[in-house]
Scaffold this motif. Structure first.
Motif, PDB file in Angstrom:
ATOM      1  N   ARG A  81     -71.572   7.639  31.137  1.00 55.72           N
ATOM      2  CA  ARG A  81     -72.425   7.177  32.234  1.00 55.72           C
ATOM      3  C   ARG A  81     -72.213   5.710  32.571  1.00 55.72           C
ATOM      4  O   ARG A  81     -72.658   5.241  33.628  1.00 55.72           O
ATOM      5  N   ASP A  82     -71.552   4.957  31.688  1.00 54.25           N
ATOM      6  CA  ASP A  82     -71.372   3.525  31.915  1.00 54.25           C
ATOM      7  C   ASP A  82     -70.072   3.185  32.645  1.00 54.25           C
ATOM      8  O   ASP A  82     -69.812   2.011  32.914  1.00 54.25           O
ATOM      9  N   VAL A  83     -69.275   4.194  32.947  1.00 57.35           N
ATOM     10  CA  VAL A  83     -67.962   3.943  33.547  1.00 57.35           C
ATOM     11  C   VAL A  83     -67.982   4.311  35.023  1.00 57.35           C
ATOM     12  O   VAL A  83     -68.458   5.380  35.404  1.00 57.35           O
ATOM     13  N   GLU A  84     -67.447   3.414  35.850  1.00 57.80           N
ATOM     14  CA  GLU A  84     -67.266   3.703  37.272  1.00 57.80           C
ATOM     15  C   GLU A  84     -65.913   4.395  37.447  1.00 57.80           C
ATOM     16  O   GLU A  84     -64.889   3.895  36.965  1.00 57.80           O
ATOM     17  N   LEU A  85     -65.917   5.514  38.141  1.00 58.98           N
ATOM     18  CA  LEU A  85     -64.729   6.357  38.217  1.00 58.98           C
ATOM     19  C   LEU A  85     -64.071   6.314  39.589  1.00 58.98           C
ATOM     20  O   LEU A  85     -64.748   6.258  40.624  1.00 58.98           O
ATOM     21  N   LEU A  86     -62.752   6.379  39.577  1.00 59.44           N
ATOM     22  CA  LEU A  86     -61.985   6.535  40.808  1.00 59.44           C
ATOM     23  C   LEU A  86     -62.094   7.972  41.305  1.00 59.44           C
ATOM     24  O   LEU A  86     -62.056   8.926  40.522  1.00 59.44           O
ATOM     25  N   ASP A  87     -62.194   8.114  42.605  1.00 60.25           N
ATOM     26  CA  ASP A  87     -62.138   9.432  43.239  1.00 60.25           C
ATOM     27  C   ASP A  87     -60.738  10.013  43.030  1.00 60.25           C
ATOM     28  O   ASP A  87     -59.748   9.379  43.391  1.00 60.25           O
ATOM     29  N   PRO A  88     -60.602  11.205  42.436  1.00 64.65           N
ATOM     30  CA  PRO A  88     -59.259  11.789  42.268  1.00 64.65           C
ATOM     31  C   PRO A  88     -58.504  11.958  43.585  1.00 64.65           C
ATOM     32  O   PRO A  88     -57.273  12.008  43.587  1.00 64.65           O
ATOM     33  N   TYR A  89     -59.247  12.037  44.702  1.00 64.24           N
ATOM     34  CA  TYR A  89     -58.625  12.199  46.016  1.00 64.24           C
ATOM     35  C   TYR A  89     -58.592  10.883  46.803  1.00 64.24           C
ATOM     36  O   TYR A  89     -58.324  10.902  48.009  1.00 64.24           O
ATOM     37  N   ALA A  90     -58.814   9.754  46.151  1.00 63.35           N
ATOM     38  CA  ALA A  90     -58.802   8.466  46.853  1.00 63.35           C
ATOM     39  C   ALA A  90     -57.449   8.220  47.496  1.00 63.35           C
ATOM     40  O   ALA A  90     -56.403   8.347  46.848  1.00 63.35           O
ATOM     41  N   LEU A  91     -57.452   7.822  48.761  1.00 65.91           N
ATOM     42  CA  LEU A  91     -56.205   7.568  49.486  1.00 65.91           C
ATOM     43  C   LEU A  91     -55.705   6.146  49.298  1.00 65.91           C
ATOM     44  O   LEU A  91     -54.570   5.832  49.665  1.00 65.91           O
ATOM     45  N   ALA A  92     -56.545   5.287  48.747  1.00 65.72           N
ATOM     46  CA  ALA A  92     -56.144   3.905  48.449  1.00 65.72           C
ATOM     47  C   ALA A  92     -57.096   3.360  47.398  1.00 65.72           C
ATOM     48  O   ALA A  92     -58.194   3.880  47.192  1.00 65.72           O
ATOM     49  N   THR A  93     -56.657   2.303  46.716  1.00 67.11           N
ATOM     50  CA  THR A  93     -57.490   1.642  45.717  1.00 67.11           C
ATOM     51  C   THR A  93     -57.529   0.153  46.003  1.00 67.11           C
ATOM     52  O   THR A  93     -56.742  -0.363  46.802  1.00 67.11           O
ATOM     53  N   THR A  94     -58.432  -0.535  45.339  1.00 66.34           N
ATOM     54  CA  THR A  94     -58.524  -1.972  45.509  1.00 66.34           C
ATOM     55  C   THR A  94     -57.293  -2.657  44.933  1.00 66.34           C
ATOM     56  O   THR A  94     -56.504  -2.057  44.208  1.00 66.34           O
ATOM     57  N   ALA A  95     -57.161  -3.935  45.228  1.00 67.05           N
ATOM     58  CA  ALA A  95     -55.933  -4.671  44.933  1.00 67.05           C
ATOM     59  C   ALA A  95     -55.580  -4.670  43.454  1.00 67.05           C
ATOM     60  O   ALA A  95     -56.419  -4.513  42.578  1.00 67.05           O
ATOM     61  N   ALA A  96     -54.292  -4.868  43.197  1.00 60.17           N
ATOM     62  CA  ALA A  96     -53.757  -4.772  41.837  1.00 60.17           C
ATOM     63  C   ALA A  96     -54.398  -5.765  40.872  1.00 60.17           C
ATOM     64  O   ALA A  96     -54.408  -5.533  39.676  1.00 60.17           O
ATOM     65  N   ALA A  97     -54.937  -6.870  41.366  1.00 57.99           N
ATOM     66  CA  ALA A  97     -55.539  -7.859  40.470  1.00 57.99           C
ATOM     67  C   ALA A  97     -56.718  -7.274  39.700  1.00 57.99           C
ATOM     68  O   ALA A  97     -57.092  -7.778  38.641  1.00 57.99           O
ATOM     69  N   ASN A  98     -57.318  -6.220  40.219  1.00 57.16           N
ATOM     70  CA  ASN A  98     -58.465  -5.612  39.552  1.00 57.16           C
ATOM     71  C   ASN A  98     -58.064  -4.553  38.535  1.00 57.16           C
ATOM     72  O   ASN A  98     -58.927  -3.977  37.886  1.00 57.16           O
ATOM     73  N   TRP A  99     -56.777  -4.268  38.426  1.00 55.64           N
ATOM     74  CA  TRP A  99     -56.355  -3.203  37.519  1.00 55.64           C
ATOM     75  C   TRP A  99     -56.207  -3.746  36.108  1.00 55.64           C
ATOM     76  O   TRP A  99     -55.112  -3.993  35.613  1.00 55.64           O
ATOM     77  N   ASP A 100     -57.324  -3.945  35.440  1.00 59.16           N
ATOM     78  CA  ASP A 100     -57.331  -4.417  34.060  1.00 59.16           C
ATOM     79  C   ASP A 100     -58.366  -3.600  33.307  1.00 59.16           C
ATOM     80  O   ASP A 100     -59.537  -3.940  33.244  1.00 59.16           O
ATOM     81  N   PHE A 101     -57.922  -2.479  32.758  1.00 57.82           N
ATOM     82  CA  PHE A 101     -58.864  -1.562  32.132  1.00 57.82           C
ATOM     83  C   PHE A 101     -59.333  -2.061  30.776  1.00 57.82           C
ATOM     84  O   PHE A 101     -60.410  -1.693  30.317  1.00 57.82           O
ATOM     85  N   ARG A 102     -58.527  -2.852  30.129  1.00 58.82           N
ATOM     86  CA  ARG A 102     -58.877  -3.302  28.782  1.00 58.82           C
ATOM     87  C   ARG A 102     -59.599  -4.644  28.795  1.00 58.82           C
ATOM     88  O   ARG A 102     -60.366  -4.949  27.918  1.00 58.82           O
ATOM     89  N   GLY A 103     -59.298  -5.479  29.771  1.00 57.83           N
ATOM     90  CA  GLY A 103     -59.869  -6.819  29.775  1.00 57.83           C
ATOM     91  C   GLY A 103     -59.355  -7.617  28.598  1.00 57.83           C
ATOM     92  O   GLY A 103     -58.324  -7.313  28.003  1.00 57.83           O
ATOM     93  N   ASP A 104     -60.067  -8.662  28.235  1.00 50.54           N
ATOM     94  CA  ASP A 104     -59.668  -9.488  27.095  1.00 50.54           C
ATOM     95  C   ASP A 104     -60.498  -9.194  25.854  1.00 50.54           C
ATOM     96  O   ASP A 104     -60.320  -9.820  24.816  1.00 50.54           O
ATOM     97  N   ALA A 105     -61.424  -8.263  25.992  1.00 52.75           N
ATOM     98  CA  ALA A 105     -62.286  -7.953  24.855  1.00 52.75           C
ATOM     99  C   ALA A 105     -61.558  -7.089  23.846  1.00 52.75           C
ATOM    100  O   ALA A 105     -60.669  -6.321  24.175  1.00 52.75           O
ATOM    101  N   THR A 106     -61.926  -7.225  22.595  1.00 51.40           N
ATOM    102  CA  THR A 106     -61.386  -6.372  21.544  1.00 51.40           C
ATOM    103  C   THR A 106     -62.260  -5.132  21.446  1.00 51.40           C
ATOM    104  O   THR A 106     -63.457  -5.223  21.193  1.00 51.40           O
TER     105      THR A 106
END
Length: 688
Positions: A81-106
């Motif tokens: 419930r805490d994760v925001e999900l991409l639409d499997p049918y999304a025709l576009a996504t936000t810019a590549a700078a936001n593609w950081d699934f891990r972040g800097d956290a351990t």
């Protein structure tokens, strides 16, 4: 999602979700939604489809989903419930700078959380969002080239690597639009189709490894898709959110205008969510038990070597794959698809290979996809090897047997005469019994996976230390050689042999029946410094240095001229196997060869039906000498003098001649062929 007169209709599949929210963001980079719409199962669910009609929004609206359900990994459920999900049918996504699934956290990714707790795969940084983008585009009346397989020459390339080097001269380096700048090169070379390595959205930072020097490595190739309908945002110019969709279409339109088809490398065998320790991005959060192959304990079946396996033969997932292919073929006007690890698409829910896989047949017979080219990488990481036996008609296959046999023959391995003959003739031993024609074989000596042509003739051993895996990664055997040195050398004799061997490999590729495929940059000697697995090297190791076109002009001239030879003689690209009357094999003495002999010499006489003179047949004679010593071939008798089309041992311009410029041989019975060389002579003329 799709727009209608009353607003935008959002719809997603989930069979096991208990509740769902649609999140709308004021800007693509916003961290918090400005609107949260609770989807009431009683009002916003039809069957397994959750939906909502929303007005008051417009194009480039950013959105995501939050899905509620059980965290029960042993039952296959991994809702978070805490994760925001991409639409499997999304025709576009936000810019590549936001593609950081891990972040800097351990984050501890090795242990599943307790039931009801948040998944440890929850991203630490703001995740990417789906975008609403218009489908409108002006194709300017430009249609598909619709080239038959028999006229196809494929050029495999990486979109970013093609033009990101400063030498490319591209206006928008590393983008879809920059591919357009290379159309003159493609036309000059003679290729008819560009095969693009993965361009569906992926996380380029999804690589935990570092190089020996401590630099973080990337997921450069992109074989870990996260949004199958969306072109990679980083390959757009970023002039506005979602611009990559229009720019991809612009690239396709201009390639089509030049008569060049577009083939996409698609990866439906797994996704970028990885295994149990991977991030939850989309499919896992919507319905893990449906989208992935799981074992009895709810663990991922890893038949791909990438952590998970897409459940391609579940009816819902089958529909998803076909919907995706239809979208790229219709809305984006793509001409064909190359399916990575395609044997996965023929496995059942328990991982077993199916005798008659429904997805493969459905793709081949789909009325919308009937005109697109289908290419299978006919193996997977779980032991399937189906080259020559891929269980579907209308599918061509990457012929790895061709690659290995041709490499071994020219390296000088003994006993490869028969194998070479099969490969040059279209691999009838593999495809005829399967009811396929020679064009079912996509012939190649190099591809993205392994050595480049320059490295194949310069290194006996891989040099993959920069990949951070202590040189353990990459193909175990390349059937390569350095010919007296390893890597760069100033020795003129070694360099001469290497250039000749590169010409031999190119010439063999272009005279073979089947569909030839070139690895981008091989035509001008691009090297990766012996790295045979540059999947993580977003740097000069992988980028195309266009200064090599002039620096290595001899190999470029030879490659484009060989493409011309293939166009000139239709018999070389026929979509039928040779008949017994069309081809005769002979040894140096002119007699039938001993197929069991270790020799690397072989002659091939082709009687073509394309003669310009009905009274005098067109004869092609191709001579091979993989040995180190020169040999003399007794040439077959011919009604007209033999003329030399090419001889890889000769220096330019005598190494290959244009039509009408071939020197005639004196009336003699023998042709002298240097060691490690190949020649073709012709008698008569082809119809123009």
């Amino acid at each position: 999602m799709r727009d209608c007169c009353d607003g935008f209709n959002f719809a997603v599949f989930s069979r096991h979700a208990e509740a769902m929210q649609l999140l709308l963001f004021r800007h693509p980079g916003s961290h918090e939604p400005w609107c949260v719409i609770d989807l009431d199962p009683a009002r916003h669910r039809t069957g397994d489809v959750w939906h909502a009609l929303v007005d008051g929004i417009g194009w480039r609206q950013a959105y995501a989903y939050r899905v509620f359900g059980p965290w029960a990994p042993t039952q296959g459920h991994r809702f978070d419930r805490d994760v925001e999900l991409l639409d499997p049918y999304a025709l576009a996504t936000t810019a590549a700078a936001n593609w950081d699934f891990r972040g800097d956290a351990t984050i501890d990714r090795q242990t599943d959380p307790a039931p009801g707790a948040a998944s440890p795969a929850s991203p630490a940084a703001s995740p990417p969002r789906s975008l609403l983008v218009s489908r409108r585009f002006d194709w300017q009346g430009v249609g598909r080239p619709k080239r038959p397989w028999s006229e196809t020459i494929v050029y495999e390339t990486h979109v970013r690597g093609l033009t990101i080097h400063a030498s490319s001269g591209a206006r928008h380096p590393g983008t879809f639009l920059a591919v357009i700048d290379k159309i003159p090169h493609f036309r000059r070379l003679g290729v008819t189709a560009v095969e693009l390595m993965p361009v569906q959205e992926f996380d380029a930072r999804d690589n935990p490894r570092t190089s020996p020097s401590g630099h973080r490595l990337s997921n450069y190739w992109g074989y870990a898709t996260t949004a199958f309908f969306a072109p990679k945002a980083a390959y757009g110019t970023a002039r506005d959110a979602g611009c990559e969709v229009e720019e991809f279409k612009t690239m396709v339109r201009e390639l089509h205008r030049a008569g060049i088809e577009v083939i996409m490398d698609v990866v439906f065998n797994h996704t970028g969510e990885g295994g149990e320790a991977g991030p939850t991005l989309s499919f896992r959060g919507f319905d893990n038990a449906i989208y992935y192959m799981l074992d009895e304990a709810g663990r991922y079946r890893n038949l791909t070597g990438c952590g998970n396996t897409f459940n391609c033969n579940h009816p819902v997932v089958r529909d998803y794959v076909v919907d995706c292919l239809r979208y790229w073929a219709t809305e984006m006007q793509v001409d064909g698809f190359r399916f990575d690890l395609a044997s996965i698409l023929g496995r059942g829910e328990h991982g077993e290979l199916l005798h008659d896989p429904p997805l493969l047949e459905r793709i081949a017979e789909d009325p919308i996809l009937r005109d697109v080219k289908l290419i299978a990488e006919a193996w997977d990481a779980a032991g399937a090897f189906q080259v020559g036996s891929f269980p579907a008609q209308r599918w061509a296959e990457w012929n790895s047997r061709y690659r290995d046999d041709v490499r071994r023959f020219w390296r000088g391995d003994p006993g490869l005469r028969g194998a070479l003959a099969w490969r040059v003739c279209g691999s009838a031993d593999l495809y005829q019994k399967a009811g396929k024609e020679p064009v079912g074989s996509v012939n190649f000596v190099t591809c993205h996976d392994g050595f480049t042509l320059a490295d194949l003739t310069s290194y006996a051993h891989k040099r993959n230390e920069a990949n951070g895996e202590a040189n353990r990664d990459g193909p175990a055997e390349e059937f390569s050689a350095g010919y007296g040195a390893e890597g760069d050398t100033g020795d003129p004799e070694v360099r001469r042999i290497r250039l000749r061997q590169a010409k031999n490999l190119l010439a063999t590729l272009f005279v073979s029946r089947g569909v030839p495929m070139l690895l981008g940059g091989d035509e001008f000697g691009r090297s990766q410094g012996g790295n045979s697995n540059a999947y993580c090297q977003d740097n000069a190791v992988s980028w195309y240095d266009w200064r090599l076109v002039e620096r290595n002009g001899e190999i470029f001239r030879f490659a484009r001229a060989m493409a011309g030879v293939r166009r000139r003689f239709a018999t070389l690209r026929s979509d039928a196997f040779y008949s017994e009357d069309e081809v005769r094999w002979f040894d140096c003495d002119g007699q039938p060869p001993d197929w069991q002999a270790p020799h690397g010499t072989l002659g091939m006489l082709i009687r073509s039906g394309e003669s310009a003179n009905d009274d005098r047949p067109l004869l092609l004679c191709i001579l091979f000498n993989a040995g180190e010593a020169p040999v003399g071939f007794v040439l077959p008798p011919s009604p007209e003098p033999w003329r030399v089309v090419f001889d890889t041992a000769k220096a330019p311009p005598e190494d290959i001649r244009a039509s009408g410029e071939e020197p005639c041989l004196p009336r003699q019975s023998r042709y002298g062929l240097e060691g490690r060389s190949m020649a073709m002579v012709v008698s008569g003329r082809a119809r123009s």
